[in-house]
Design a protein around this motif. Structure first.
Motif, PDB file in Angstrom:
ATOM      1  N   TYR A 485       0.840  -1.214   0.000  1.00 19.14           N
ATOM      2  CA  TYR A 485       0.000   0.000   0.000  1.00 19.14           C
ATOM      3  C   TYR A 485       0.877   1.266   0.000  1.00 19.14           C
ATOM      4  CZ  TYR A 485      -2.809   3.277   3.017  1.00 19.14           C
ATOM      5  OH  TYR A 485      -3.430   4.343   3.615  1.00 19.14           O
ATOM      6  N   THR A 486       1.853   1.297   0.892  1.00 25.13           N
ATOM      7  CA  THR A 486       2.693   2.509   0.957  1.00 25.13           C
ATOM      8  C   THR A 486       3.585   2.610  -0.275  1.00 25.13           C
ATOM      9  OG1 THR A 486       4.260   1.279   2.306  1.00 25.13           O
ATOM     10  CG2 THR A 486       2.825   2.782   3.466  1.00 25.13           C
ATOM     11  N   GLN A 488       2.856   1.823  -3.261  1.00 23.73           N
ATOM     12  CA  GLN A 488       2.062   2.465  -4.315  1.00 23.73           C
ATOM     13  C   GLN A 488       2.002   3.965  -4.089  1.00 23.73           C
ATOM     14  OE1 GLN A 488       1.067   1.987  -7.402  1.00 23.73           O
ATOM     15  NE2 GLN A 488       1.739  -0.060  -6.788  1.00 23.73           N
ATOM     16  N   ALA A 489       1.820   4.346  -2.809  1.00 22.28           N
ATOM     17  CA  ALA A 489       1.732   5.778  -2.486  1.00 22.28           C
ATOM     18  C   ALA A 489       3.025   6.471  -2.921  1.00 22.28           C
ATOM     19  CB  ALA A 489       1.487   5.958  -0.996  1.00 22.28           C
ATOM     20  N   VAL A 502      -2.223  12.585  -1.640  1.00 18.36           N
ATOM     21  CA  VAL A 502      -2.454  11.164  -1.365  1.00 18.36           C
ATOM     22  C   VAL A 502      -3.091  11.016   0.016  1.00 18.36           C
ATOM     23  CG1 VAL A 502      -1.346   8.915  -1.047  1.00 18.36           C
ATOM     24  CG2 VAL A 502      -0.500  10.484  -2.815  1.00 18.36           C
ATOM     25  N   ILE A 506      -6.860   9.309   1.132  1.00 17.50           N
ATOM     26  CA  ILE A 506      -6.985   8.187   2.070  1.00 17.50           C
ATOM     27  C   ILE A 506      -7.785   8.621   3.311  1.00 17.50           C
ATOM     28  CG2 ILE A 506      -5.645   6.597   3.539  1.00 17.50           C
ATOM     29  CD1 ILE A 506      -5.556   5.984   0.500  1.00 17.50           C
ATOM     30  N   PRO A 515      -0.997   7.565   4.414  1.00 11.34           N
ATOM     31  CA  PRO A 515       0.251   6.825   4.652  1.00 11.34           C
ATOM     32  C   PRO A 515       1.440   7.722   5.002  1.00 11.34           C
ATOM     33  CG  PRO A 515      -0.342   6.813   2.312  1.00 11.34           C
ATOM     34  CD  PRO A 515      -1.515   7.369   3.043  1.00 11.34           C
ATOM     35  N   ILE A 604      -5.609   7.442  -7.285  1.00  9.85           N
ATOM     36  CA  ILE A 604      -4.867   7.268  -6.026  1.00  9.85           C
ATOM     37  C   ILE A 604      -5.556   6.213  -5.162  1.00  9.85           C
ATOM     38  CG2 ILE A 604      -4.235   8.410  -3.853  1.00  9.85           C
ATOM     39  CD1 ILE A 604      -3.751  10.966  -5.504  1.00  9.85           C
ATOM     40  N   GLN A 605      -6.863   6.355  -5.017  1.00 12.56           N
ATOM     41  CA  GLN A 605      -7.600   5.412  -4.162  1.00 12.56           C
ATOM     42  C   GLN A 605      -7.502   3.982  -4.707  1.00 12.56           C
ATOM     43  OE1 GLN A 605     -11.408   6.668  -2.542  1.00 12.56           O
ATOM     44  NE2 GLN A 605     -12.246   4.650  -3.001  1.00 12.56           N
ATOM     45  N   ARG A 607      -5.269   2.641  -6.762  1.00 10.35           N
ATOM     46  CA  ARG A 607      -3.927   2.043  -6.727  1.00 10.35           C
ATOM     47  C   ARG A 607      -3.528   1.655  -5.311  1.00 10.35           C
ATOM     48  NH1 ARG A 607      -0.045   5.282 -10.797  1.00 10.35           N
ATOM     49  NH2 ARG A 607       1.542   4.129  -9.609  1.00 10.35           N
ATOM     50  N   CYS A 608      -3.801   2.532  -4.351  1.00 13.36           N
ATOM     51  CA  CYS A 608      -3.409   2.208  -2.969  1.00 13.36           C
ATOM     52  C   CYS A 608      -4.220   1.028  -2.437  1.00 13.36           C
ATOM     53  CB  CYS A 608      -3.600   3.416  -2.053  1.00 13.36           C
ATOM     54  SG  CYS A 608      -2.412   4.715  -2.379  1.00 13.36           S
TER      55      CYS A 608
END
Ligand code: COA
Length: 694
Positions: A485-486, A488-489, A502, A506, A515, A604-605, A607-608
């Protein structure tokens, strides 16, 4: 067949007893039983009054949550309560143990309530994404005032018998036999003139002007994106505006809206998921657990101190071993300070603080922990150091003692291998701060015995933690997924986003923090060390973002250095976007040849979260989590995943695995292998199934 509700007459009193173990939940059969028996007692000329009580460990745990989402079966709970309240004979509720939710609304419909000292009442519906739907929001304010009712309903927290008495919720607390006392109480009420007072007829005292507005302001942050807390306030406010029957009708409508919402489904899923996590197929419930009467913790750093505090808080004596006397002294001082802070915040009484501190003893010699029933090692995350400690513990500690490691990433099997008691070696991954965070990942090694698992699961419960059993792999379940997850961020930063964008996406999804803000709180040096360790084994062609390393090289370790992904002013935890960080990000984008672009929030949402879900699917496929709902519990209690989304795997099912799968395929085409859907996810998506169907 056993009766779900039992009836007996004693001394001219009809005694109705809920008997639906384990918690007398108010399923259809129970509701019908209560309605029928109240009618029967009402019609019986030999009965002057009625007592309503519960068999077993409590009065009642409320509506049967399993019935929500099923077609409704009459009579509804409001109908049953109406039958009770309109009964001309006094009805006395006799409460012991919990009276929660509908199990509290039922007594509110009775004319009197008496309680054993063990009784606790609550309206915890809001924690399930609901509002009390059987008159709780209309009767409680009439009984105890609007202000107090808002406190009870919005917190969902239990009120102990003594407080319930002083608030006017119960009429009397009785020692001795509760039913005998209730019968005597009911007969005394029956002797009085006229019909018994109904809570619905009580006047509502007007609260201070602006009370509801202030209340809404107070919950604005905590309740952002949620439906239930706002509906609770609205419904309570109706008691000041509408006649009882209209308020009740409105309450039901608001309740039904909540009950059908995705949010409540998510929260109800977590209620059952948490309980399911305690069930381990090859460790049956009757596996004898060892008695834990003393604990030793190794290391008095942040983690060790936090673990020791929760052990002592549960009333278990704990010794903290720290070979450096100075470090020990500082650690113990931190514990004292933290307990004092809890007293100041009203979380702990002065007496409980003293009791807690009295159970903690610092020692510097390993021989002083030789008699402990379990040792929890919480030293620096270094495999060689941990191996050295375990080899020593194995020779010092008494045979049969459990040796646990509080590692967040390391291989429990390698640590167990240096001992002669691998079956008693286990991982206990607490989350920081350990005295606050409720999750413990309990890591089973290849040889960990069923008894060791049963003992540590039971200990976690005693520490008021949610223990989830996981298998051994790098990062276990939670951190392994968190890594994806991070990562990807970080990639999003290289391609065009900034930390604040980002984090906002989240946060808006419902996490307490994004993140980057989390990284600054946790300390960027921690993950830096882990990345350095992994560097040796990282495939050369794997995409890797150097931005975080660059910040660490600049000494930006997060809030503790007042600089990390954000800047922080002295004494403030509020993140401020920092041009220095932006320069680093832009520099890395350029070096790596990225043509920076505007990245939209949906990307963003997706991908994370979808990489997180994809990794969760791999973990399930590898058998490292027992069930997808265990992963949800880990993410809710360990990583602040919004509870109303039900956890990442539940969320994926709600979105639809086909949608998640197709998005991952699309992303894989653009960004390569990191997004390739796991075989399990692919199979489920193609079969139009969800994780829930596994
Ligand atoms: N509906 C359906 N099942 C319920 C239930 C309810 N209201 N309350 C508890 N249960 C079930 C649990 O799922 C568990 O089942 P399992 O043994 O198959 O896992 C069992 O009853 C025991 O519950 P548990 O929570 O493990 O026991 P406890 O003694 O620790 O706690 C309660 C008992 C009642 C305090 C707790 O279960 C609770 O808070 N329940 C929900 C109360 C509530 O929110 N009611 C309002 C509903 S709108």
């Amino acid at each position: 067949m056993r009766d779900l509700v039992e009836y007996a007459t004693r001394d001219g009193v009809g005694v109705i007893t809920l008997n639906n173990p384990p918690v007398n939940a108010l399923g259809a059969g129970v509701r019908q039983g209560v309605a029928d028996l109240v009618e029967r007692a009402r019609a019986d000329g030999g009965v002057q009054a009625i007592v309503l009580t519960g068999a077993g460990r409590c009065f009642c745990g409320g509506a049967d949550i399993r019935e929500f989402g099923q077609p409704p079966i009459p009579p509804s709970l409001p109908e049953v309560i109406d039958i009770i309240e309109s009964c001309p004979k006094p009805v006395v509720a006799a409460l012991h143990g919990v009276a929660y939710g509908g199990g509290f609304e039922l007594p509110l419909g009775c004319h009197f309530r008496i309680a054993a000292p063990s009784a606790r009442v609550a309206l915890p519906e809001v924690t399930l994404g609901l509002i009390p739907g059987a008159g709780g929001t209309q009767r409680l304010p009439r009984l105890i005032g609007v202000e107090a009712a808002v406190g009870v309903i919005l917190s969902g927290k239990p009120v102990a018998a003594t407080s319930a008495l002083s608030m006017g919720i119960v009429d009397e607390i009785v020692d001795g036999d509760l039913v005998d006392a209730a019968i005597a109480f009911a007969l005394a009420c029956a002797d009085k003139e006229g019909p018994p007072t109904r809570v619905r007829d009580l006047e509502v005292a007007e609260p201070e002007p602006g009370f509801f507005e202030d209340g809404r302001k107070k919950i604005a942050r905590r309740a952002r994106g949620l439906i239930a807390p706002w509906h609770c306030i609205e419904s309570i406010e109706n008691t000041t505006k509408l006649p009882f029957d209209e308020g009740l009708k409105k309450e039901r409508a608001l309740f039904l809206e909540c009950r059908e919402s995705e949010q409540s489904k998510g929260q109800r899923h977590i209620f059952f998921a948490e309980r399911e996590a305690a069930k381990i197929p090859d460790v049956p419930r009757d596996t004898p657990a060892l008695a834990i009467q003393s604990v030793a913790v190794i290391g008095c750093g942040t983690m060790g101190a936090g673990i020791a505090m929760c052990v002592a808080d549960a009333g278990i004596p704990v010794r903290i071993l720290e070979t450096d006397a100075d470090v020990l002294e500082k650690g113990l001082a931190r514990i004292t300070k933290s307990c004092e802070g809890s007293v100041k915040r009203g979380r702990l009484s002065e007496a409980d603080k003293d009791a807690c501190l009295g159970l903690i003893q610092g020692v510097t010699d390993i021989a002083d922990i030789k008699d402990a029933d379990i040792v929890i090692e919480a030293v620096f995350e270094d495999l060689d150091l941990k191996k050295e400690i375990f080899a020593k513990l194995d020779t010092v500690c008494r045979p049969g003692a459990i040796l646990a490691t509080n590692t967040s990433t390391l291989d429990v099997n390698e640590i167990a291998a240096v001992t002669n008691r691998a079956e008693q070696v286990i991982g206990t991954h607490f989350f920081s701060p350990a005295d606050i965070m409720r999750l413990v990942e309990i890591v089973r090694g290849a040889e960990t015995s069923a008894q060791t698992i049963a003992t540590v699961m039971a200990m976690a419960r005693r520490l008021k933690k949610v223990g989830v059993l996981v298998g051994t792999c790098d990062g276990f379940v939670g951190n392994r997924m968190y890594h994806h997850y991070t990562r990807q961020a970080h990639f999003l930063l290289e391609e065009g986003a900034l930390p604040s964008q980002v984090d906002k996406v989240i946060y808006d999804f419902g996490f307490a923090m994004g993140p980057f803000a989390v990284g600054d709180v946790a300390g960027l040096d921690v993950s830096w060390r882990i990345r350095q360790r992994r560097a040796e084994t990282r495939p050369a062609d794997e995409r890797y973002s150097p931005i975080a390393d660059r910040l660490c090289e600049m000494g930006r370790f997060g809030q503790k250095t007042r600089a990390g992904w954000y800047a922080y002013e002295d004494g403030s935890r509020a993140p401020i976007a920092d041009a220095v960080v932006e320069d680093v990000i832009l520099g890395v984008s350029k070096e790596l040849g990225f043509d920076r672009r505007a990245i939209d929030n949906d990307e963003i949402q997706e991908r994370c979260l979808y990489t997180l879900i994809n990794e969760g699917a791999k973990i399930l496929d590898e058998g490292l989590a027992l069930r997808s709902s265990d992963i949800d519990v880990i993410w809710i209690y360990g990583y602040g995943f919004p509870a109303h989304r039900g956890g990442p795997m539940f969320y994926a099912d709600q979105v639809g695995l086909k949608t998640v799968y197709e998005a991952l395929c699309r992303l894989a085409e653009v960004h390569g292998d990191l997004f390739v859907p796991s075989p399990l996810l692919e199979r489920l998506a193609l079969e139009a199934k969800g994780f829930k169907d596994l």
